[in-house]
Design an enzyme around this catalytic site. Structure first.
Site, PDB file in Angstrom:
ATOM      1  N   GLU A 102       6.777  -0.102  -5.460  1.00  0.00           N
ATOM      2  CA  GLU A 102       5.325  -0.248  -6.210  1.00  0.00           C
ATOM      3  C   GLU A 102       4.296  -0.408  -5.180  1.00  0.00           C
ATOM      4  O   GLU A 102       4.239  -1.543  -4.162  1.00  0.00           O
ATOM      5  CB  GLU A 102       5.722  -2.070  -6.116  1.00  0.00           C
ATOM      6  CG  GLU A 102       6.818  -2.272  -7.421  1.00  0.00           C
ATOM      7  CD  GLU A 102       7.282  -0.820  -8.847  1.00  0.00           C
ATOM      8  OE1 GLU A 102       5.737  -0.167  -9.426  1.00  0.00           O
ATOM      9  OE2 GLU A 102       8.137  -0.065  -9.188  1.00  0.00           O
ATOM     10  N   LEU A 103       3.490   0.917  -5.318  1.00  0.00           N
ATOM     11  CA  LEU A 103       2.259   1.445  -4.304  1.00  0.00           C
ATOM     12  C   LEU A 103       0.965   0.916  -4.989  1.00  0.00           C
ATOM     13  O   LEU A 103       0.827   0.529  -6.043  1.00  0.00           O
ATOM     14  CB  LEU A 103       2.456   1.895  -3.352  1.00  0.00           C
ATOM     15  CG  LEU A 103       3.971   2.155  -3.157  1.00  0.00           C
ATOM     16  CD1 LEU A 103       4.329   3.815  -3.036  1.00  0.00           C
ATOM     17  CD2 LEU A 103       4.357   1.147  -2.649  1.00  0.00           C
ATOM     18  N   GLY A 104      -0.570   1.650  -4.117  1.00  0.00           N
ATOM     19  CA  GLY A 104      -0.943   1.810  -5.439  1.00  0.00           C
ATOM     20  C   GLY A 104      -2.042   1.735  -6.354  1.00  0.00           C
ATOM     21  O   GLY A 104      -0.736   2.741  -7.040  1.00  0.00           O
ATOM     22  N   CYS A 144      -3.975  -3.695  -7.933  1.00  0.00           N
ATOM     23  CA  CYS A 144      -2.692  -2.340  -7.892  1.00  0.00           C
ATOM     24  C   CYS A 144      -3.447  -2.038  -9.093  1.00  0.00           C
ATOM     25  O   CYS A 144      -3.650  -0.903  -9.361  1.00  0.00           O
ATOM     26  CB  CYS A 144      -1.989  -2.931  -7.603  1.00  0.00           C
ATOM     27  SG  CYS A 144      -0.962  -4.143  -8.921  1.00  0.00           S
ATOM     28  N   SER A 147       0.846  -1.297   0.065  1.00  0.00           N
ATOM     29  CA  SER A 147      -0.039  -0.263  -0.116  1.00  0.00           C
ATOM     30  C   SER A 147       0.873   1.336  -0.077  1.00  0.00           C
ATOM     31  O   SER A 147       2.137   1.174   0.425  1.00  0.00           O
ATOM     32  CB  SER A 147      -0.998  -0.275   1.505  1.00  0.00           C
ATOM     33  OG  SER A 147       0.115  -0.039   2.205  1.00  0.00           O
TER      34      SER A 147
HETATM   35  P1  NAD Z   1       0.048  -3.438   2.774  1.00  0.00           P
HETATM   36  O1  NAD Z   1       1.498  -2.276   3.077  1.00  0.00           O
HETATM   37  O2  NAD Z   1      -1.060  -4.039   4.011  1.00  0.00           O
HETATM   38  O3  NAD Z   1       1.396  -4.652   3.389  1.00  0.00           O
HETATM   39  C1  NAD Z   1       2.406  -5.236   2.046  1.00  0.00           C
HETATM   40  C2  NAD Z   1       3.405  -5.849   3.445  1.00  0.00           C
HETATM   41  O4  NAD Z   1       3.698  -5.034   4.338  1.00  0.00           O
HETATM   42  C3  NAD Z   1       2.719  -6.791   3.819  1.00  0.00           C
HETATM   43  O5  NAD Z   1       4.067  -7.929   3.971  1.00  0.00           O
HETATM   44  C4  NAD Z   1       3.277  -5.923   5.014  1.00  0.00           C
HETATM   45  O6  NAD Z   1       3.093  -6.954   6.585  1.00  0.00           O
HETATM   46  C5  NAD Z   1       4.454  -5.089   5.683  1.00  0.00           C
HETATM   47  N1  NAD Z   1       4.284  -4.113   6.717  1.00  0.00           N
HETATM   48  C6  NAD Z   1       3.287  -3.735   6.993  1.00  0.00           C
HETATM   49  N2  NAD Z   1       3.369  -2.332   7.472  1.00  0.00           N
HETATM   50  C7  NAD Z   1       4.924  -2.072   7.398  1.00  0.00           C
HETATM   51  C8  NAD Z   1       5.699  -1.416   8.057  1.00  0.00           C
HETATM   52  N3  NAD Z   1       5.187  -0.415   8.599  1.00  0.00           N
HETATM   53  N4  NAD Z   1       7.088  -1.435   7.005  1.00  0.00           N
HETATM   54  C9  NAD Z   1       7.610  -2.924   6.832  1.00  0.00           C
HETATM   55  N5  NAD Z   1       6.880  -3.622   6.074  1.00  0.00           N
HETATM   56  C10 NAD Z   1       4.969  -3.316   6.234  1.00  0.00           C
HETATM   57  O7  NAD Z   1      -0.509  -4.167   1.843  1.00  0.00           O
HETATM   58  P2  NAD Z   1      -1.317  -4.711   1.570  1.00  0.00           P
HETATM   59  O8  NAD Z   1      -2.751  -4.421   1.763  1.00  0.00           O
HETATM   60  O9  NAD Z   1      -1.103  -6.695   1.587  1.00  0.00           O
HETATM   61  O10 NAD Z   1      -1.885  -5.274  -0.487  1.00  0.00           O
HETATM   62  C11 NAD Z   1      -2.494  -4.045  -1.094  1.00  0.00           C
HETATM   63  C12 NAD Z   1      -1.519  -3.318  -1.535  1.00  0.00           C
HETATM   64  O11 NAD Z   1      -0.913  -3.586  -2.218  1.00  0.00           O
HETATM   65  C13 NAD Z   1      -2.728  -2.301  -2.320  1.00  0.00           C
HETATM   66  O12 NAD Z   1      -2.513  -0.617  -2.310  1.00  0.00           O
HETATM   67  C14 NAD Z   1      -2.181  -2.836  -4.106  1.00  0.00           C
HETATM   68  O13 NAD Z   1      -2.718  -1.499  -4.525  1.00  0.00           O
HETATM   69  C15 NAD Z   1      -0.628  -2.779  -3.569  1.00  0.00           C
HETATM   70  N6  NAD Z   1      -0.244  -3.556  -4.474  1.00  0.00           N
HETATM   71  C16 NAD Z   1       0.424  -3.205  -5.342  1.00  0.00           C
HETATM   72  C17 NAD Z   1       0.806  -3.432  -6.490  1.00  0.00           C
HETATM   73  C18 NAD Z   1       2.380  -3.288  -7.248  1.00  0.00           C
HETATM   74  O14 NAD Z   1       2.917  -3.590  -8.384  1.00  0.00           O
HETATM   75  N7  NAD Z   1       1.760  -1.472  -7.948  1.00  0.00           N
HETATM   76  C19 NAD Z   1       1.795  -4.960  -6.308  1.00  0.00           C
HETATM   77  C20 NAD Z   1       0.294  -5.526  -5.210  1.00  0.00           C
HETATM   78  C21 NAD Z   1      -0.017  -5.002  -4.760  1.00  0.00           C
END
Ligand code: NAD
Length: 491
Positions: A258-260, A292, A237
């Site tokens: 690589e984010l949302g 995403c 995210s």
């Molecule tokens: P998230 O950000 O909640 O979690 C992702 C990862 O980060 C998990 O492994 C989590 O345990 C870890 N994490 C959480 N807090 C952290 C911190 N403070 N420091 C380090 N690591 C931490 O994301 P999610 O809900 O699992 O996934 C959905 C999001 O990911 C959506 O916004 C989606 O668009 C995005 N996404 C982006 C891509 C891309 O290629 N741009 C691909 C897939 C998903």
């Protein structure tokens, strides 16, 4: 966990309640991985304490030396063996992907193949030229630019495509001569972590070159901070990505984010509406919209909006929702209760603000019906937020320029697509929408190992995945000169 897997890649007796530091080590605590469709346990993985992370990264620092000490041919062959091991484990991996992520079988098959592709593409990296011979301003001195591994790369991944989103970092980072410490999302720690560790272990990767740690935000934070980590690649995210980016920046580490997204799917008034509605339904409902690159807004010209919405709603109503492992369905469950409640909240609040519910909007437990919302305007959560759920948000516009304006009316910039009978109009739109990826006469969800994948704005920090960029992304340049010792100095 199915008992038939005892002699397989995912044999629980090997990894149950453990993490991987080159060997499978029992965790002091364990994390239960649940099947979102049924809430039944799929297995337990060993959790790592934050205090242990530095030590494990130190082990990876030693592992990197052994790994990079192998010849390029040996490194390439190891990655090819890992690809073959994954490929041979297709049935159990596809089963685990379906059950662990709640995804439809077609999504699991595509992810499985993409993961194998990532390893095979990466296997070519060790055999690529390592640098360039530079013109030298000093007579008799040879001057070279060489790509060298960064050291230890930390990889943090989300749950939605756990296998491929981990391997798209792990495989090229290893291929470029780095060691890797992977922290998958705990909800999908088996296909997003165990499967990769097992494939690399069986392929004969030297001990310590790949380490799998399990845990949540605190362990991810500890990994980002660990002194031995030279680069972090984070997929997830935007909110968490900003935190990871801040920490990495402060500690002067290379970071790939690589984010949302809130990707626009634009339907112009000359588009084939049957084809557009099919692409649009796929674009919002595949994997329950938890992608995403999913269409964040369907931006449709007024002249064709009613006809498009009718066709889209018909598709939404025909889709089946249920347990993707045990039933014939196109949509499975939402990953967890809080995300399902968030989706429902966004729809309800947008309807309260004047949006019209044309299809769906109902749920049973974690199963949310594919939903179509029209009359969506700025200020409504359905317009502003990344929903990450099966909700097609339709915004009506008058002309091509207004479509471009709405497409760019977001801080995100991941993907985009336009449907039109006119290539000229398609190119006009494509050149004006701000996004890292764009597709004319397709939809927004596209990926393959050999393309520059990534976003702009709040969707990322300009890093890209894919061949041939990966070699540069996972190395740093080093200037090396070879002199004769004859150069003279003023004093
Ligand atoms: P998230 O950000 O909640 O979690 C992702 C990862 O980060 C998990 O492994 C989590 O345990 C870890 N994490 C959480 N807090 C952290 C911190 N403070 N420091 C380090 N690591 C931490 O994301 P999610 O809900 O699992 O996934 C959905 C999001 O990911 C959506 O916004 C989606 O668009 C995005 N996404 C982006 C891509 C891309 O290629 N741009 C691909 C897939 C998903």
């Amino acid at each position: 966990m199915p008992g038939t897997l005892e002699h397989s890649l995912l044999a629980p007796s090997v990894w149950s309640s453990a993490y991987f530091d080159g060997r499978w080590i029992p965790g002091e605590r364990t994390i239960s991985v649940l099947e979102p469709a049924t809430s039944s346990p799929l297995g337990r993985v060993g959790e790592v304490s934050c205090d242990a992370v530095d030590t494990l990264v130190g082990r990876a620092t030693a592992g990197q030396v052994a790994w990079f000490g192998l010849s390029p041919d040996e490194r390439a062959a190891t990655l090819r063996r890992a690809a073959a091991i994954l490929a041979d484990s297709r049935d159990e991996l596809v089963e685990m992907l379906i059950r662990e992520t709640g995804g439809w079988r077609g999504k699991a098959l595509a992810e499985f193949q993409a993961a194998v592709d990532e390893l095979n593409y990466a296997a070519s990296i060790p055999l690529e030229p390592e640098g360039v011979l530079l013109p030298s301003s000093v007579r008799g001195r040879k001057s070279m630019g060489r790509k060298i591994p960064l050291g230890v790369v930390g990889v943090i991944t989300p749950w939605n495509f756990p296998l491929v989103l981990a391997l798209r970092s792990v495989a090229p980072a290893l291929a470029a001569g780095n060691a890797v410490v992977l922290k998958p999302d705990p909800q999908t720690a088996i296909s997003g972590g165990v499967a990769i560790a097992r494939a690399l272990e069986l392929a004969g990767l030297p001990e310590g070159a790949f380490i799998l740690i399990n845990g949540g935000a605190a362990v991810g934070e500890a990994l980002t901070r660990a002194a031995g980590i030279r680069m972090i690649t984070f997929t997830g995210s935007t909110a968490v990505g900003r935190q990871v980016g801040r920490t990495a920046g402060e500690l002067l580490k290379k970071v790939s984010l690589e984010l949302g997204g809130k990707s626009p799917f634009i339907v112009l008034d000359d588009a084939d509406l049957d084809a557009a509605a099919s692409a649009g339904a796929w674009n919002s409902f595949l994997h329950q919209g938890q992608i995403c690159m999913a269409a964040g807004r369907h931006i449709v010209q007024g002249k064709v909006a009613d006809a498009y919405v009718t066709k889209l709603a018909k598709k939404a109503e025909a889709l089946r929702v249920g347990d993707p492992w045990r039933e014939e369905v196109e949509l499975g469950p939402i990953i967890n209760d809080s995300q399902c409640a968030r989706i429902a909240g966004i729809v309800e609040q947008s309807v309260a603000q004047g949006a019209q519910l044309v299809a769906g909007g109902t749920r049973q437990g974690r199963f949310y019906r594919p939903t179509v919302l029209t009359n969506v305007t700025p200020g409504m959560p359905a317009y502003d937020l990344e929903i990450f759920g099966p909700v097609a948000v339709v915004v009506t516009v008058e002309d091509d320029d207004q479509a471009i304006h709405v497409a760019n009316d977001t801080e995100y910039g991941l993907s985009g697509a336009v449907r039109t009978a006119s290539l000229d109009r398609g190119i006009y739109v494509a050149e004006r929408v701000r996004s890292g990826m764009f597709h004319i006469n397709d939809q927004t969800i596209n990926d393959q190992a050999g393309v520059p994948f990534g976003g702009t704005g709040a969707s990322g920090n300009g890093s890209r995945f894919g061949h041939p960029i990966n070699h540069d992304e996972f190395t740093e340049w080093r200037w090396l000169t070879l002199g004769s010792g004859q150069k003279s100095y003023p004093y």
